[in-house]
Design an enzyme around this catalytic site. Structure first.
Site, PDB file in Angstrom:
ATOM      1  CD  GLU A 306      -2.466  -1.736   0.074  1.00  0.00           C
ATOM      2  OE1 GLU A 306      -2.793  -0.892  -0.782  1.00  0.00           O
ATOM      3  OE2 GLU A 306      -2.665  -2.956  -0.093  1.00  0.00           O
ATOM      4  CE1 TYR A 393      -2.531  -6.212  -6.357  1.00  0.00           C
ATOM      5  CE2 TYR A 393      -4.086  -7.110  -7.955  1.00  0.00           C
ATOM      6  CZ  TYR A 393      -3.827  -6.353  -6.830  1.00  0.00           C
ATOM      7  OH  TYR A 393      -4.864  -5.720  -6.185  1.00  0.00           O
TER       8      TYR A 393
END
Length: 611
Positions: A306, A393
């Site tokens: 994050e 990803y």
């Protein structure tokens, strides 16, 4: 009317929203927000303007400059199942701003309202989750990452609650009649027992990064620009503070790798267990699942991801969800660079190994529709939540790692910093990235088949499985499982959750029930406090018919709403016949109200697909 985005009604010929001034009255009894939005456009506009909405009741529209006058508007009667309903405003000549009043639905797809019995504090709680296309269920907007906005936010909440947002906190104060701009009447807004929390977001963000929460929230400071918030009292806060004690150091590492941190603060909010993701990279206020608190600082792995979004995803944003790999592939690469510095090369390689297994697993998941194994898939008419996967990803990471191997790390680091400084606070598409790559790395298209990586299905032949001693050792131990050999206690003595996760991911799927139970009897994996380990084990056990684990499966599905766990467990149960399938439907019927609407929809689609 050229579309900007296959997931938005936004018209490419028209200006988009540049700023939103929002006033929200949070009605916990009705699970509803009574609201107003003063929207300012990027340029003056006359005539029709389209905004995205989903399940909103729009009450009024009026001019915002000079004496207010009504603006004609219409809301499409039939909502598109993916896009929601277009709000059409007919603006007077040269309109730059206008005011809307509206209310959310109790079923708003971005919001989860928790009653006091559902929270650790015994106080009501609400939080938002707007990615991918759910901001439109909170306020009318151009709900596309191509349209970045700044915003002011007033949250009117009961005085016993606190509120946070992905924005700078300005003040906590008494409500004023001038605050709400028609969101509700003065008596309601200024009623005794209410307080206003005021926030400002001065850097532009895509609408999916709009976020807030309100409830019995406390905090602990971690560093000069880092703080952890949580609902649940001192115990949860103390555990979270220990888990994330190294966050300030991680921010410094990120700056050394990718350039200045542009968001001033990096705070964390640990949400109730129904939060549907591991983490959400909302600027200034990352939202986290409590399952990342494992007691061994391993939760820093999620935080590293994050944090990396602060540069790749938040500063530079994918223009549409078809370009999602630009957010997540870059961020997965950046996360592993941070982990490499903070935790060492072996830990980063282990992370890569888990990702490699995940990417291969996605090839199996999408074997009947390989479109979603592309880095840039065609997604018109497709809900991004339905095809959310590890492909952007991990295939995105592999693509960037391939470029790094081709040109060398020093050159790639220089390219990456140049990329970030060139496009910061902008939203770009894959084609823009490729042009930038070819301009700044001359001849790269002759060395790497860029078209194959972007438009090709599957895993390109020049992708690479990671190499490290621990990765090879774990894969070797997993290969021995088929013949009945379990790892010895000495071999696993130093294993953390990640090592176990990689081991379980590499086990053959066609194993016997007796092998599964033998493994569990020795290492108690079904009882692990690490949900990554527990769920990976239960996913292995379900197809073997080991009904002795049904209770653990049920507890998982009823206690945690993270989709990373719901998807494999519901899928494993639903793919079976008889008792397992019946169990899946019974658990969902009993647990669905606990789930966030996004997770609920995903679980429903899994059960519907498998009958």
């Amino acid at each position: 009317m050229p579309p900007v985005d296959p997931h938005s009604y936004t018209d490419g010929d028209h200006p988009v929203t540049a700023k939103a001034a929002l006033a929200f009255y949070l009605d916990f009894a009705a699970s509803t927000i009574h609201a107003s939005a003063l929207l300012t456009l990027s340029a003056p506009h006359s005539g029709d303007l389209l905004l995205d909405t989903r399940a909103l009741a729009v009450h009024s529209a009026s001019t915002a400059s000079g004496p207010p006058s009504p603006i004609p508007f219409s809301l499409a009667d039939a909502a598109d199942p993916v896009l929601g309903s277009a709000l059409t405003l007919t603006l007077p000549p040269d309109t730059t701003s206008f005011l809307l009043t509206f209310s959310t639905s109790p079923s708003a797809s971005a919001l989860q309202w928790l009653s006091p019995p559902q929270t650790a504090s015994s106080l009501p709680f609400v939080f938002s989750q707007c990615q991918s296309i759910h901001a439109r269920s909170v306020f009318p907007c151009h709900d596309t990452p191509a349209a970045r906005i700044t915003f002011d936010l007033l949250l009117n909440v009961p005085t016993q609650l606190s509120a946070v947002a992905a924005a700078r906190h300005v003040s906590r104060r008494d409500p004023l009649p001038s605050d709400h701009r028609g969101a509700c009447d003065d008596a309601l807004w200024c009623a005794p027992g209410r307080i206003v929390e005021e926030f400002q977001m001065e850097q532009s963000v895509p609408p999916y990064l709009f976020a807030f929460a309100a409830g019995g929230i406390g905090f602990r400071d971690l560093g000069p620009r880092t703080r952890v918030y949580a609902e649940g009292g001192d115990k949860v806060l103390d555990e979270a503070a220990r888990e994330f004690a190294g966050v300030e150091e991680m921010v410094k590492v990120g700056e050394s790798l990718f350039g200045p941190y542009e968001w001033e603060r990096f705070d964390l909010l640990v949400l109730p267990p129904s939060f549907p993701y591991g983490g959400m990279e909302n600027p200034r206020m990352v939202f986290l699942t409590p399952t990342v608190i494992k007691g061994d600082a391993a939760g820093a792995q999620v935080v590293a991801h994050e944090l990396a979004h602060s540069w790749t995803g938040n500063l530079i944003t994918n223009k549409t969800n078809e370009d999602f790999w630009l957010n997540e592939g870059f961020t997965t690469y950046a996360e592993r660079r941070i982990v490499e510095v903070v935790q060492g090369e072996e830990r980063a390689a282990l992370n890569m190994g888990i990702g490699w297994r995940g990417l291969n697993r996605m090839m199996e998941r999408f074997k009947d529709n390989m479109e979603y194994t592309k880095l840039k898939p065609k997604m018109a008419g497709i809900d991004p939540d339905d095809v959310y996967s590890e492909v952007p990803y991990e295939k995105g990471f592999q693509f960037l790692w391939r470029i790094e191997r081709q040109i060398g790390r020093p050159a790639f680091d220089e390219f990456l910093k140049n990329y970030i400084s060139t496009f910061k606070f902008k939203s770009i598409d894959t084609e823009t990235f490729l042009e930038f790559l070819k301009t700044n790395v001359p001849g790269i298209e002759n060395q790497i088949d860029l078209q194959l990586w972007i438009e090709g299905t599957g895993i390109p032949p020049d992708a690479m499985e990671p190499e490290s001693a621990i990765y090879k050792k774990i894969c070797s131990l997993a290969a021995e499982f088929k013949s009945g050999k379990l790892p010895s206690e000495d071999e696993v003595a130093d294993w953390s959750g990640q090592e176990w996760e990689l081991y379980l991911e590499n086990l053959p799927t066609d194993v016997e029930a007796s092998q599964v139970t033998a493994l569990d009897e020795r290492y108690k994996l079904s009882e692990s406090c690490d949900y990554e380990v527990k769920v990976a084990f239960l996913q292995l056990a379900i197809p073997t018919g080991c009904r002795c684990y049904f209770n653990e499966v049920e507890k998982c599905l009823k206690q945690v709403g993270r989709m990373k766990y719901l998807r494999p467990l519901y899928s494993s149960l639903a793919r079976c016949s008889g008792e397992e399938k019946m169990l899946a439907h019974r658990i969902f019927s009993e647990a669905h109200e606990f789930y966030h609407p996004i997770a609920r929809s995903v679980a429903e689609s899994i059960l519907s697909k498998h009958g």
